[in-house]
Scaffold this motif. Structure first.
Motif, mmCIF file in Angstrom:
data_model
loop_
_atom_site.group_PDB
_atom_site.id
_atom_site.type_symbol
_atom_site.label_atom_id
_atom_site.label_comp_id
_atom_site.label_asym_id
_atom_site.label_seq_id
_atom_site.Cartn_x
_atom_site.Cartn_y
_atom_site.Cartn_z
ATOM 1 N N MET A 1 0.726 -1.304 -0.024
ATOM 2 C CA MET A 1 -0.016 0.196 0.005
ATOM 3 C C MET A 1 0.831 1.290 -0.096
ATOM 4 O O MET A 1 0.518 2.415 -0.451
ATOM 5 C CB MET A 1 -0.876 -0.090 1.153
ATOM 6 C CG MET A 1 -2.101 -1.044 1.144
ATOM 7 S SD MET A 1 -3.229 -0.732 -0.239
ATOM 8 C CE MET A 1 -4.195 0.443 0.769
ATOM 9 N N GLU A 2 2.003 1.172 0.481
ATOM 10 C CA GLU A 2 2.783 2.303 0.509
ATOM 11 C C GLU A 2 3.376 2.554 -0.910
ATOM 12 O O GLU A 2 4.253 3.499 -1.108
ATOM 13 C CB GLU A 2 3.839 2.079 1.771
ATOM 14 C CG GLU A 2 3.198 2.412 3.160
ATOM 15 C CD GLU A 2 4.250 2.308 4.282
ATOM 16 O OE1 GLU A 2 5.616 1.567 3.996
ATOM 17 O OE2 GLU A 2 4.057 2.757 5.141
ATOM 18 N N HIS B 1 -10.700 -12.521 3.289
ATOM 19 C CA HIS B 1 -11.954 -12.356 3.976
ATOM 20 C C HIS B 1 -12.103 -11.884 5.619
ATOM 21 O O HIS B 1 -13.000 -12.110 6.120
ATOM 22 C CB HIS B 1 -12.889 -13.764 3.854
ATOM 23 C CG HIS B 1 -12.788 -14.338 2.607
ATOM 24 N ND1 HIS B 1 -11.948 -15.342 2.122
ATOM 25 C CD2 HIS B 1 -13.575 -13.992 1.361
ATOM 26 C CE1 HIS B 1 -11.923 -15.588 0.491
ATOM 27 N NE2 HIS B 1 -12.914 -14.762 0.334
ATOM 28 N N ASP B 2 -10.840 -11.874 5.837
ATOM 29 C CA ASP B 2 -10.657 -11.750 7.276
ATOM 30 C C ASP B 2 -10.974 -10.249 7.646
ATOM 31 O O ASP B 2 -10.532 -9.307 7.231
ATOM 32 C CB ASP B 2 -9.171 -12.036 7.889
ATOM 33 C CG ASP B 2 -8.911 -11.864 9.306
ATOM 34 O OD1 ASP B 2 -9.444 -10.880 10.065
ATOM 35 O OD2 ASP B 2 -8.113 -12.615 9.909
ATOM 36 N N PRO B 3 -12.242 -10.139 8.402
ATOM 37 C CA PRO B 3 -12.716 -8.716 8.908
ATOM 38 C C PRO B 3 -11.625 -7.623 9.374
ATOM 39 O O PRO B 3 -11.555 -6.581 8.987
ATOM 40 C CB PRO B 3 -13.652 -8.995 9.830
ATOM 41 C CG PRO B 3 -14.282 -10.496 9.756
ATOM 42 C CD PRO B 3 -12.860 -11.045 9.137
ATOM 43 N N ARG B 4 -10.668 -8.395 10.005
ATOM 44 C CA ARG B 4 -9.691 -7.468 10.579
ATOM 45 C C ARG B 4 -8.624 -6.897 9.679
ATOM 46 O O ARG B 4 -8.223 -5.852 9.629
ATOM 47 C CB ARG B 4 -8.820 -8.234 11.878
ATOM 48 C CG ARG B 4 -9.477 -8.764 12.935
ATOM 49 C CD ARG B 4 -8.812 -9.494 13.839
ATOM 50 N NE ARG B 4 -8.641 -10.474 13.203
ATOM 51 C CZ ARG B 4 -7.722 -11.679 13.720
ATOM 52 N NH1 ARG B 4 -7.192 -11.370 14.730
ATOM 53 N NH2 ARG B 4 -7.352 -12.745 12.839
ATOM 54 N N GLY C 1 -6.871 -2.956 5.650
ATOM 55 C CA GLY C 1 -6.567 -2.309 4.544
ATOM 56 C C GLY C 1 -7.381 -0.880 4.137
ATOM 57 O O GLY C 1 -6.897 -0.043 3.517
ATOM 58 N N VAL C 2 -8.559 -0.848 4.925
ATOM 59 C CA VAL C 2 -9.316 0.142 4.416
ATOM 60 C C VAL C 2 -8.638 1.436 5.313
ATOM 61 O O VAL C 2 -8.432 2.625 4.761
ATOM 62 C CB VAL C 2 -10.581 0.033 4.985
ATOM 63 C CG1 VAL C 2 -11.295 1.461 5.314
ATOM 64 C CG2 VAL C 2 -11.594 -0.868 4.391
ATOM 65 N N ALA C 3 -8.172 1.199 6.316
ATOM 66 C CA ALA C 3 -7.312 2.285 7.193
ATOM 67 C C ALA C 3 -6.244 2.648 6.677
ATOM 68 O O ALA C 3 -5.669 3.944 6.522
ATOM 69 C CB ALA C 3 -7.061 1.803 8.621
ATOM 70 N N LYS D 1 -5.095 6.362 5.582
ATOM 71 C CA LYS D 1 -4.111 7.104 5.881
ATOM 72 C C LYS D 1 -3.086 7.587 4.853
ATOM 73 O O LYS D 1 -2.732 8.672 4.914
ATOM 74 C CB LYS D 1 -3.339 6.197 6.764
ATOM 75 C CG LYS D 1 -2.145 6.663 7.381
ATOM 76 C CD LYS D 1 -1.469 5.772 8.375
ATOM 77 C CE LYS D 1 0.133 6.384 9.002
ATOM 78 N NZ LYS D 1 0.659 5.394 9.969
ATOM 79 N N LEU D 2 -3.112 6.733 3.852
ATOM 80 C CA LEU D 2 -1.963 6.945 2.809
ATOM 81 C C LEU D 2 -2.580 8.039 1.553
ATOM 82 O O LEU D 2 -1.997 8.211 0.644
ATOM 83 C CB LEU D 2 -1.488 5.538 2.239
ATOM 84 C CG LEU D 2 -0.647 4.928 3.149
ATOM 85 C CD1 LEU D 2 -0.216 3.494 2.624
ATOM 86 C CD2 LEU D 2 0.451 5.491 3.425
ATOM 87 N N GLY D 3 -3.983 8.317 1.685
ATOM 88 C CA GLY D 3 -4.652 9.170 0.807
ATOM 89 C C GLY D 3 -4.679 8.277 -0.645
ATOM 90 O O GLY D 3 -4.808 9.142 -1.721
ATOM 91 N N ARG D 4 -4.980 6.882 -0.608
ATOM 92 C CA ARG D 4 -5.017 6.267 -1.906
ATOM 93 C C ARG D 4 -6.366 6.433 -2.462
ATOM 94 O O ARG D 4 -7.360 6.424 -1.758
ATOM 95 C CB ARG D 4 -4.617 4.651 -1.642
ATOM 96 C CG ARG D 4 -3.242 4.434 -1.207
ATOM 97 C CD ARG D 4 -2.751 2.807 -1.614
ATOM 98 N NE ARG D 4 -3.022 2.687 -3.010
ATOM 99 C CZ ARG D 4 -1.869 2.297 -3.441
ATOM 100 N NH1 ARG D 4 -0.793 1.855 -2.896
ATOM 101 N NH2 ARG D 4 -1.806 1.970 -4.737
ATOM 102 N N ASP D 5 -6.592 6.429 -3.668
ATOM 103 C CA ASP D 5 -7.520 6.966 -4.523
ATOM 104 C C ASP D 5 -8.336 5.423 -4.638
ATOM 105 O O ASP D 5 -7.672 4.338 -4.591
ATOM 106 C CB ASP D 5 -7.224 7.264 -5.917
ATOM 107 C CG ASP D 5 -8.490 7.686 -6.711
ATOM 108 O OD1 ASP D 5 -9.058 6.500 -7.532
ATOM 109 O OD2 ASP D 5 -8.982 8.408 -6.604
#
Length: 309
Positions: free
Chosen positions: A217-218, A228-231, A236-238, A242-246
């Protein structure tokens, strides 16, 4: 222990024969396999794309025993792409290819054969604006698989690679592959691997997944978050926030038949989510690994195996 036992069953021909002939097996398999034929799986894809989801197709089958079998698998993908070309969502499609199915393990010439056959699939996919992702298999094929991906990317830079978080080498591989235009699918891993090359506990694997995901992600590539792991989904969402990804610069991926409500939720909140659609008649190895990953299906599997309704 149960998971490892189930994964070993994927390579046991006696168990395979018993499972394939067990009463009710077709109904259980249909929970994870999107169709037996290309037209059937395209119909499933049409329904999913109408709901805002994207898809990747996986023609089931592994370990081609000769060149004719590898060529047959390749032609199957070409036929599928010819059908997909008629659909309005064709340019959003990905296809997933296992190199063992297109000749990787056929002796010294296997790697070249797998490259040549996969290249034909890449050419057909590029012709309709679709992409190809090269699946990862057990650890003995990792180096050869990444070598083929590197060669394919010279002419088809969007060719995707798959990395498995349970392998001890994967964080290093993530750093090497997190480059411009690179597409990398990160999954936990679904093969029975020795402790010398793979992490064994779920906790260790989850921590490795999170570290590897941060690396991807960086980076400047296109991470494909296959979990499928909710955590891990929330991580991934966080990270994206944080990284301002589109939203178009990464995607989530989930298997057909697993957490469909979550797939829709991700789309509804603005993320891309791609559904992995396996199809075909050679479903046993794939199905066994899915049962091993999803404990809730083990009792169902056992009842079918011993013929209880």
């Amino acid at each position: 222990m149960l998971r490892r036992s189930l994964l070993r069953m994927a390579n046991d021909p006696r168990v395979r024969s018993r499972v394939e002939s067990a009463p009710g097996t077709d109904e259980l398999v249909s929970r994870f396999v999107a169709g037996r034929t290309a037209p059937e799986v395209v119909a499933v894809a049409d329904d999913l794309t109408s709901k805002g989801l994207q898809v990747t197709f996986d023609r089931l089958g592994e370990n081609a025993t000769d060149e004719d079998e590898a060529a047959e698998c390749t032609q199957g993908y070409l036929d599928l792409l010819a059908l997909v070309a008629q659909e309005p969502w064709a340019d959003q499609v990905d296809v997933s290819v296992k190199l063992s199915a297109v000749g990787l393990q056929l002796g010294r010439a296997g790697e070249q054969l797998a490259h040549d056959f996969t290249r034909r699939i890449c050419e057909a996919a590029a012709g309709i604006g679709a992409t190809v992702t090269v699946d990862m298999e057990d650890h003995t094929t990792t180096d050869a698989t990444l070598a083929v991906v590197e060669r394919l990317r010279q002419d088809f830079p969007s060719t995707g690679a798959v990395l498995q978080a349970y392998l001890r080498r994967t964080e290093s591989d993530c750093r090497a592959l997190a480059t411009e235009e690179s597409r990398v699918r990160l999954c936990k891993g679904a093969y029975s691997e020795p402790a010398g090359v793979a992490l064994q506990s779920r906790h260790e694997i989850d921590l490795s997944y999170a570290r590897c995901l941060r690396v991807l992600m960086e980076g400047p590539g296109h991470p494909m978050i296959a979990t499928h792991d909710p955590r891990l989904v929330e991580i991934g969402v966080a990270l994206a926030r944080k990284l301002g990804r589109d939203p178009g610069s990464f995607e989530f991926q989930m298997l057909f038949g697993v957490r469909p409500i979550e797939q829709r939720r991700l789309v509804d909140i603005g993320h891309q989510c791609r559904v992995y659609l396996p199809y075909g008649t050679d479903w046993y190895g794939y199905f066994t690994r899915r049962v091993a990953e999803k404990p809730a299906t083990v009792s169902l599997f056992a009842r079918q195996l011993i013929g209880r309704r």
